[in-house]
Design an enzyme around this catalytic site. Structure first.
Site, mmCIF file in Angstrom:
data_model
loop_
_atom_site.group_PDB
_atom_site.id
_atom_site.type_symbol
_atom_site.label_atom_id
_atom_site.label_comp_id
_atom_site.label_asym_id
_atom_site.label_seq_id
_atom_site.Cartn_x
_atom_site.Cartn_y
_atom_site.Cartn_z
ATOM 1 N N TYR A 37 -13.322 8.541 -12.414
ATOM 2 C CA TYR A 37 -13.284 7.229 -11.567
ATOM 3 C C TYR A 37 -13.848 5.846 -12.286
ATOM 4 O O TYR A 37 -13.070 5.006 -12.497
ATOM 5 C CB TYR A 37 -13.974 7.572 -10.026
ATOM 6 N N LYS A 75 -11.853 2.743 -13.757
ATOM 7 C CA LYS A 75 -11.980 1.401 -13.215
ATOM 8 C C LYS A 75 -12.417 0.463 -14.501
ATOM 9 O O LYS A 75 -11.926 -0.707 -14.573
ATOM 10 C CB LYS A 75 -13.157 1.389 -12.035
ATOM 11 N N GLU A 90 -7.429 5.004 -6.393
ATOM 12 C CA GLU A 90 -8.113 6.015 -6.063
ATOM 13 C C GLU A 90 -9.521 5.825 -6.438
ATOM 14 O O GLU A 90 -10.024 5.348 -7.448
ATOM 15 C CB GLU A 90 -7.572 7.474 -7.257
ATOM 16 N N ASP A 126 0.808 -1.191 0.049
ATOM 17 C CA ASP A 126 0.018 -0.034 -0.073
ATOM 18 C C ASP A 126 0.913 1.357 0.080
ATOM 19 O O ASP A 126 1.774 1.192 0.721
ATOM 20 C CB ASP A 126 -1.010 0.016 1.124
ATOM 21 N N THR A 176 -16.074 -1.900 -9.448
ATOM 22 C CA THR A 176 -16.983 -1.479 -9.010
ATOM 23 C C THR A 176 -18.477 -1.418 -10.023
ATOM 24 O O THR A 176 -18.125 -1.496 -11.231
ATOM 25 C CB THR A 176 -16.691 0.294 -8.740
ATOM 26 N N ASP A 177 -19.688 -1.225 -9.316
ATOM 27 C CA ASP A 177 -20.748 -1.385 -10.441
ATOM 28 C C ASP A 177 -21.022 0.107 -10.987
ATOM 29 O O ASP A 177 -21.568 -0.002 -12.120
ATOM 30 C CB ASP A 177 -22.051 -1.632 -9.459
ATOM 31 N N GLU A 178 -19.957 0.965 -10.630
ATOM 32 C CA GLU A 178 -20.141 2.188 -11.467
ATOM 33 C C GLU A 178 -19.825 2.042 -13.036
ATOM 34 O O GLU A 178 -20.000 2.897 -13.546
ATOM 35 C CB GLU A 178 -19.192 3.440 -10.694
ATOM 36 N N ALA A 234 -5.959 -1.826 -4.364
ATOM 37 C CA ALA A 234 -5.257 -0.351 -4.664
ATOM 38 C C ALA A 234 -5.894 0.363 -5.815
ATOM 39 O O ALA A 234 -6.089 -0.160 -6.737
ATOM 40 C CB ALA A 234 -4.030 -0.529 -4.957
ATOM 41 N N HIS A 268 -23.693 13.572 -12.023
ATOM 42 C CA HIS A 268 -23.895 12.784 -10.862
ATOM 43 C C HIS A 268 -24.971 11.633 -11.423
ATOM 44 O O HIS A 268 -25.900 11.606 -11.795
ATOM 45 C CB HIS A 268 -24.928 13.378 -10.179
HETATM 46 P P1 NAD Z 1 -9.942 3.347 -0.585
HETATM 47 O O1 NAD Z 1 -9.616 4.817 -0.851
HETATM 48 O O2 NAD Z 1 -10.223 3.437 1.256
HETATM 49 O O3 NAD Z 1 -8.458 2.758 -0.139
HETATM 50 C C1 NAD Z 1 -7.570 2.759 -1.459
HETATM 51 C C2 NAD Z 1 -6.266 1.987 -0.835
HETATM 52 O O4 NAD Z 1 -5.349 2.057 -2.004
HETATM 53 C C3 NAD Z 1 -5.431 3.000 0.062
HETATM 54 O O5 NAD Z 1 -5.081 2.453 1.096
HETATM 55 C C4 NAD Z 1 -4.347 3.518 -0.699
HETATM 56 O O6 NAD Z 1 -3.174 4.155 0.206
HETATM 57 C C5 NAD Z 1 -3.978 2.670 -1.566
HETATM 58 N N1 NAD Z 1 -3.533 3.104 -2.807
HETATM 59 C C6 NAD Z 1 -3.788 3.884 -4.008
HETATM 60 N N2 NAD Z 1 -3.154 4.030 -4.836
HETATM 61 C C7 NAD Z 1 -1.936 3.216 -4.557
HETATM 62 C C8 NAD Z 1 -0.856 2.950 -5.288
HETATM 63 N N3 NAD Z 1 -0.518 3.552 -6.565
HETATM 64 N N4 NAD Z 1 -0.083 1.793 -4.746
HETATM 65 C C9 NAD Z 1 -0.591 1.116 -3.808
HETATM 66 N N5 NAD Z 1 -1.371 1.337 -2.791
HETATM 67 C C10 NAD Z 1 -2.276 2.385 -3.458
HETATM 68 O O7 NAD Z 1 -10.750 2.725 -1.335
HETATM 69 P P2 NAD Z 1 -11.707 1.339 -0.804
HETATM 70 O O8 NAD Z 1 -12.951 2.247 -1.021
HETATM 71 O O9 NAD Z 1 -11.087 0.644 0.329
HETATM 72 O O10 NAD Z 1 -11.930 0.736 -2.330
HETATM 73 C C11 NAD Z 1 -10.763 -0.433 -2.576
HETATM 74 C C12 NAD Z 1 -11.270 -0.946 -4.124
HETATM 75 O O11 NAD Z 1 -12.702 -1.501 -3.942
HETATM 76 C C13 NAD Z 1 -10.994 -0.029 -5.221
HETATM 77 O O12 NAD Z 1 -10.658 -0.557 -6.233
HETATM 78 C C14 NAD Z 1 -12.592 0.632 -5.240
HETATM 79 O O13 NAD Z 1 -12.578 0.784 -6.923
HETATM 80 C C15 NAD Z 1 -13.294 -0.702 -5.049
HETATM 81 N N6 NAD Z 1 -14.644 -0.590 -4.768
HETATM 82 C C16 NAD Z 1 -14.880 0.328 -3.636
HETATM 83 C C17 NAD Z 1 -16.276 0.509 -3.210
HETATM 84 C C18 NAD Z 1 -16.710 1.399 -2.267
HETATM 85 O O14 NAD Z 1 -17.810 1.349 -1.950
HETATM 86 N N7 NAD Z 1 -15.917 1.920 -1.526
HETATM 87 C C19 NAD Z 1 -17.365 -0.277 -3.817
HETATM 88 C C20 NAD Z 1 -16.951 -1.217 -5.115
HETATM 89 C C21 NAD Z 1 -15.676 -1.371 -5.371
HETATM 90 P P1 TYD Z 2 -20.046 8.408 -2.204
HETATM 91 O O1 TYD Z 2 -20.065 7.813 -0.595
HETATM 92 O O2 TYD Z 2 -19.117 9.718 -2.559
HETATM 93 O O3 TYD Z 2 -20.145 7.149 -3.280
HETATM 94 P P2 TYD Z 2 -20.214 6.947 -4.750
HETATM 95 O O4 TYD Z 2 -20.239 8.486 -5.366
HETATM 96 O O5 TYD Z 2 -19.217 6.301 -5.182
HETATM 97 O O6 TYD Z 2 -21.516 6.454 -4.814
HETATM 98 O O7 TYD Z 2 -21.617 9.045 -2.502
HETATM 99 C C1 TYD Z 2 -22.757 8.398 -2.260
HETATM 100 C C2 TYD Z 2 -23.762 9.187 -2.649
HETATM 101 O O8 TYD Z 2 -23.902 10.210 -1.812
HETATM 102 C C3 TYD Z 2 -23.832 9.878 -4.270
HETATM 103 O O9 TYD Z 2 -24.935 9.860 -4.667
HETATM 104 C C4 TYD Z 2 -23.164 11.345 -3.744
HETATM 105 C C5 TYD Z 2 -23.721 11.652 -2.499
HETATM 106 N N1 TYD Z 2 -23.049 12.660 -1.523
HETATM 107 C C6 TYD Z 2 -23.975 13.471 -0.980
HETATM 108 O O10 TYD Z 2 -25.055 13.908 -1.301
HETATM 109 N N2 TYD Z 2 -23.170 14.276 -0.276
HETATM 110 C C7 TYD Z 2 -21.883 14.039 0.129
HETATM 111 O O11 TYD Z 2 -21.456 14.801 0.858
HETATM 112 C C8 TYD Z 2 -21.176 12.900 -0.317
HETATM 113 C C9 TYD Z 2 -19.879 12.653 -0.087
HETATM 114 C C10 TYD Z 2 -22.019 11.976 -1.301
#
Ligand code: NAD
Ligand code: TYD
Length: 368
Positions: free
Chosen positions: A160, A164, A85, A34, A134-136, A83, A308
């Protein structure tokens, strides 16, 4: 016994996955790689400091030779790639970091895996590259549309999700072209412990405690399908252990909420906590709940996010039928567990909110 490289294992889902995995498979060897960006937090893993078969490596997935050395020297046979963004708003403000981490970073890992496992023949058959997506990538649904299935065409709308989607295609190509053993999972929105407080659910919880406004983008009617983070780890576990090589699996909670409903629910739960706990009133005196006022009074409608996506929802029938997947934690349980975690772990979120993140949040959440 598996020997895993978990990229992004200090982030939200990655760290939950590592805890889940080592609890379930205590004899497996786990190496976390990481870069500790603003979203990564080594303290998410300190409970594992004394675990012999766990190692944390501070490094970048774009450092291909370092990844190769780890795979080779530690004889790792499985990569679980988190890993990235991960925050849509940041990708709108500055897409470059997303291209570097999500597209180039995934390609760097694929190259390293191909080099060590296939070209050098270190693990030609029994290796696995699991890509967490991700589903996005599927774009946005309208009300009444069926959920995203594995057959839904990709239509990413934000930098983003485009980054992905691009990484998903690279993973697919390395399977078809070079024979790398890959699987991919596309999951809906996660929530739970260690969730970085720029995302909706932890942001709302912490802002209530501080008595700060709760920014709702647009009209608050956008819909997300929320899954407790441990259930995502469980789904990935099933895919790694029983999924078909070359296949993709959608993971979701079948739990759709409008943003405004979820924010109102968190406000109500917080008000109930404060009403039955005087200590909370002492700890968080600026929260409206300390003065007996509704937390919902903090809700503020702000300018909508550019581009959005309206609605995400997952059709989970494939992973249910193929791998017997069902989420184990109901939303009612999960949201209370999450709220309790944030109340019990103030040191964690106070620490992660120090510094440049704070400046970014102040300039980006302006009232409409
Ligand atoms: P997060 O932003 O909390 O964590 C990302 C981690 O990756 C961090 O620890 C960061 O330091 C590390 N990282 C970033 N760039 C790096 C690099 N170049 N080399 C090494 N480490 C690096 O993200 P998350 O929410 O835990 O998501 C993790 C994965 O799951 C992502 O790939 C995201 O696309 C996917 N995902 C997230 C969600 C969600 O709801 N958060 C849903 C579906 C899929
Ligand atoms: P988020 O947690 O950023 O996840 P994602 O955009 O990946 O789905 O946002 C979830 C939903 O909430 C999204 O529709 C954007 C909205 N949102 C707000 O309305 N206010 C906020 O401050 C944030 C961070 C998100």
């Amino acid at each position: 016994m598996k020997r895993l490289l978990v990229t992004g294992g200090a982030g939200f889902i990655g760290s939950n996955f590592v805890h889940y995995w080592l609890e379930k498979y205590p004899n497996d060897h786990v190496v976390v790689l990481d870069a500790l960006t603003y979203a990564g937090n080594a303290s998410n893993l300190t409970a594992l400091d004394d675990v012999q078969n766990f190692e944390f490596v501070h490094g970048d997935i774009n450092d291909t030779s370092r990844v190769e050395a780890l795979l080779r020297e530690q004889e790792l046979d499985t990569i679980v790639h988190f890993a990235a963004e991960s925050h849509v708003d940041r990708s709108i403000e500055g897409p470059d970091a997303f291209i570097t981490a999500n597209i180039l970073g995934t390609h760097s890992l694929l190259k390293a895996a191909r080099q060590v496992w296939l070209s050098e023949g270190k693990c030609p058959l029994d290796h696995r590259f699991h890509h967490v997506s991700t589903d996005e990538v599927f774009g946005s649904l309208e009300t009444g549309d069926p959920g995203f299935s594995e057959q839904t065409a990709y239509a990413p709308n934000s930098p983003y999700s485009a980054s992905k989607a691009s990484s998903d295609f690279l993973v697919r190509a390395y399977h078809h072209t070079y024979g790398l053993n890959v699987t991919t999972s596309n999951c809906s929105n996660n929530y739970g412990p260690y969730h970085f407080p720029e995302k909706l659910i932890p942001l709302v919880m912490i802002n209530i405690l501080h008595g700060k406004n709760l920014p709702i983008y647009g009209n608050g009617m956008n819909i997300r399908d929320w899954l407790y983070v441990e259930d995502h780890a469980y789904g990935i576990d099933l895919v790694i252990n029983s999924g078909k090589v070359g296949e993709t699996y959608n993971i979701g909670g079948c739990n759709e909420w409008t943003n405004i409903d979820i924010v109102n629910l968190i406000c109500k739960l917080m008000d109930e906590k404060f009403a039955s706990n005087d200590l909370l009133k002492k700890r968080f005196p600026t929260s409206p709940a300390s003065a007996g006022k509704d937390s919902a009074s903090l809700i503020e409608y702000v300018k909508d996010r550019a581009g959005h996506d309206f609605r995400y929802a997952i059709d989970t029938s494939y992973i249910e039928a193929e791998l017997g997947y069902q989420p184990k934690v109901t939303f009612e349980q999960g949201i209370v567990k999450t709220l309790d975690w944030y109340l019990e772990n103030e040191d964690w979120w106070q620490a992660v909110m120090d510094g440049s993140y704070q400046a970014w949040i102040e300039t980006n959440y302006k009232a409409a």
